[in-house]
Structures are given as C-alpha cells and as structure tokens.
Design a protein around this motif. Structure first.
Motif, PDB file in Angstrom:
ATOM      1  N   UNK A   4       0.844  -1.192   0.000  1.00 17.76           N
ATOM      2  CA  UNK A   4       0.000   0.000   0.000  1.00 17.76           C
ATOM      3  C   UNK A   4       0.881   1.243   0.000  1.00 17.76           C
ATOM      4  N   UNK A   5       0.550   2.180  -0.875  1.00 17.06           N
ATOM      5  CA  UNK A   5       1.294   3.424  -0.963  1.00 17.06           C
ATOM      6  C   UNK A   5       0.316   4.585  -0.916  1.00 17.06           C
ATOM      7  N   UNK A   6       0.452   5.404   0.128  1.00 18.57           N
ATOM      8  CA  UNK A   6      -0.434   6.560   0.285  1.00 18.57           C
ATOM      9  C   UNK A   6       0.163   7.790  -0.389  1.00 18.57           C
ATOM     10  N   UNK A   7      -0.724   8.692  -0.760  1.00 22.29           N
ATOM     11  CA  UNK A   7      -0.309   9.982  -1.314  1.00 22.29           C
ATOM     12  C   UNK A   7      -1.412  10.993  -1.058  1.00 22.29           C
ATOM     13  N   UNK A   8      -1.085  12.258  -1.271  1.00 24.39           N
ATOM     14  CA  UNK A   8      -2.092  13.307  -1.170  1.00 24.39           C
ATOM     15  C   UNK A   8      -2.040  14.131   0.102  1.00 24.39           C
ATOM     16  N   UNK A   9      -1.170  13.758   1.016  1.00 25.85           N
ATOM     17  CA  UNK A   9      -1.060  14.555   2.226  1.00 25.85           C
ATOM     18  C   UNK A   9      -0.379  15.883   1.959  1.00 25.85           C
ATOM     19  N   UNK A  10      -0.366  16.729   2.980  1.00 28.80           N
ATOM     20  CA  UNK A  10       0.283  18.023   2.829  1.00 28.80           C
ATOM     21  C   UNK A  10      -0.146  18.981   3.907  1.00 28.80           C
ATOM     22  N   UNK A  91      -4.538  16.972  12.297  1.00 23.44           N
ATOM     23  CA  UNK A  91      -3.127  16.801  11.985  1.00 23.44           C
ATOM     24  C   UNK A  91      -2.627  15.461  12.497  1.00 23.44           C
ATOM     25  N   UNK A  92      -2.057  14.674  11.577  1.00 21.79           N
ATOM     26  CA  UNK A  92      -1.591  13.327  11.922  1.00 21.79           C
ATOM     27  C   UNK A  92      -0.960  12.698  10.689  1.00 21.79           C
ATOM     28  N   UNK A  93      -0.333  11.569  10.904  1.00 19.62           N
ATOM     29  CA  UNK A  93       0.049  10.697   9.804  1.00 19.62           C
ATOM     30  C   UNK A  93      -1.142   9.789   9.524  1.00 19.62           C
ATOM     31  N   UNK A  94      -1.557   9.760   8.276  1.00 15.34           N
ATOM     32  CA  UNK A  94      -2.697   8.941   7.877  1.00 15.34           C
ATOM     33  C   UNK A  94      -2.186   7.679   7.206  1.00 15.34           C
ATOM     34  N   UNK A  95      -2.656   6.541   7.706  1.00  8.03           N
ATOM     35  CA  UNK A  95      -2.172   5.244   7.250  1.00  8.03           C
ATOM     36  C   UNK A  95      -3.292   4.450   6.598  1.00  8.03           C
ATOM     37  N   UNK A  96      -2.981   3.898   5.458  1.00  7.45           N
ATOM     38  CA  UNK A  96      -3.913   3.040   4.731  1.00  7.45           C
ATOM     39  C   UNK A  96      -3.735   1.600   5.193  1.00  7.45           C
ATOM     40  N   UNK A  97      -4.844   0.877   5.299  1.00 10.86           N
ATOM     41  CA  UNK A  97      -4.783  -0.513   5.752  1.00 10.86           C
ATOM     42  C   UNK A  97      -5.638  -1.398   4.858  1.00 10.86           C
ATOM     43  N   UNK A  98      -5.296  -2.686   4.865  1.00 11.03           N
ATOM     44  CA  UNK A  98      -6.069  -3.679   4.110  1.00 11.03           C
ATOM     45  C   UNK A  98      -6.209  -4.939   4.937  1.00 11.03           C
ATOM     46  N   UNK A 113      -2.209  -5.568   6.448  1.00 11.02           N
ATOM     47  CA  UNK A 113      -1.280  -4.766   5.649  1.00 11.02           C
ATOM     48  C   UNK A 113      -1.450  -3.285   5.965  1.00 11.02           C
ATOM     49  N   UNK A 114      -0.300  -2.623   6.039  1.00  9.48           N
ATOM     50  CA  UNK A 114      -0.266  -1.198   6.360  1.00  9.48           C
ATOM     51  C   UNK A 114       0.650  -0.475   5.383  1.00  9.48           C
ATOM     52  N   UNK A 115       0.239   0.744   5.003  1.00  8.46           N
ATOM     53  CA  UNK A 115       1.128   1.585   4.238  1.00  8.46           C
ATOM     54  C   UNK A 115       2.076   2.341   5.154  1.00  8.46           C
ATOM     55  N   UNK A 116       2.960   3.121   4.556  1.00 11.15           N
ATOM     56  CA  UNK A 116       3.940   3.895   5.322  1.00 11.15           C
ATOM     57  C   UNK A 116       3.341   5.160   5.914  1.00 11.15           C
TER      58      UNK A 116
END
Length: 124
Positions: A4-10, A91-98, A113-116
């Motif tokens: 899993x690869x997350x994107x879109x934060x900022x 505000x946080x780190x957002x993690x994707x899971x499956x 499964x967890x993304x970074x």
C-alpha cells in the motif's frame, strides 16, 4: 501479499480540504476491506474510516462523520479519503490498511497490511 502506498497529504489551512489516495499492488484487491487510521505525535493510532470490499458498506469514527468520505475504485486498486472542513486536530500521519475479511472492522489489530503513511498538517 499486498503493498500500500499513500499519497495526497500536505499542509492545508483550517477549513480546507484534502483527498488522500492509497494505491495497492498485489492480487485480489477487490477481496480486501480497506481503511484509514491516523496517528498524531505521542498518541495511539485512531480509526478513521473503513470500506468493505464491494464498497457497499462504510463506517467512520463518530467525530469525523459528515466531514470525511471513504471510497474505492477496484479497477484502479485505489482507495480514497476525502477530507473536508479540516481542523488542526486532524493533523496526523494517515495510514492506509487492508484486511481480507468481509466484516466492517475498526480495530487496528485485525488488519494485515499497512502503508507507510502520509502526513497531513492543518494550520490554524
């Protein structure tokens, strides 16, 4: 195996919006429930949202209902988190899971499964 690869934060101002994406690789994406958790510095991982493998069922943390929307595109093997009316406390780190189950599960311990993670920072 699923990656899993997350994107879109900022960085966004309070009241703004962001859309996070989580791209999955591996087989049988459509068989996995997908979700999002978040972790702020010094705090535990908190449940944000989950969506069933078909997309027909969703669940949100009570405090986020009405502001966040989870969706998925099985053809693109991607899950999304639309976040509106953002607040500094988001505000946080957002993690994707499956997780390969059909139930709607909000416990982080059940997901395989967890993304970074992707950083979301909301300024006041």
């Amino acid at each position: 195996q699923v990656q899993l690869v997350e994107s879109g934060g900022g960085l966004v101002q309070a009241g703004g919006s962001l859309r996070l994406s989580c791209a999955a690789s591996g087989r049988a994406f459509s068989s996995y429930a997908m979700g999002w958790f978040r972790q702020a510095p010094g705090k535990e991982r908190d449940f944000v949202a989950v969506i069933s493998w078909s997309g027909s069922s969703t669940r949100y943390a009570d405090s986020l209902k009405g502001r966040f929307t989870i969706s998925r595109d099985n053809a693109k093997k991607t899950v999304y988190l639309q976040m509106n009316s953002l607040k500094p406390e988001d505000t946080a780190v957002y993690l994707c899971v499956a997780g390969r189950f059909s139930a709607i599960i909000t416990s982080p311990h059940e997901y395989d499964y967890w993304g970074q993670g992707t950083q979301v920072t909301v300024s006041s």
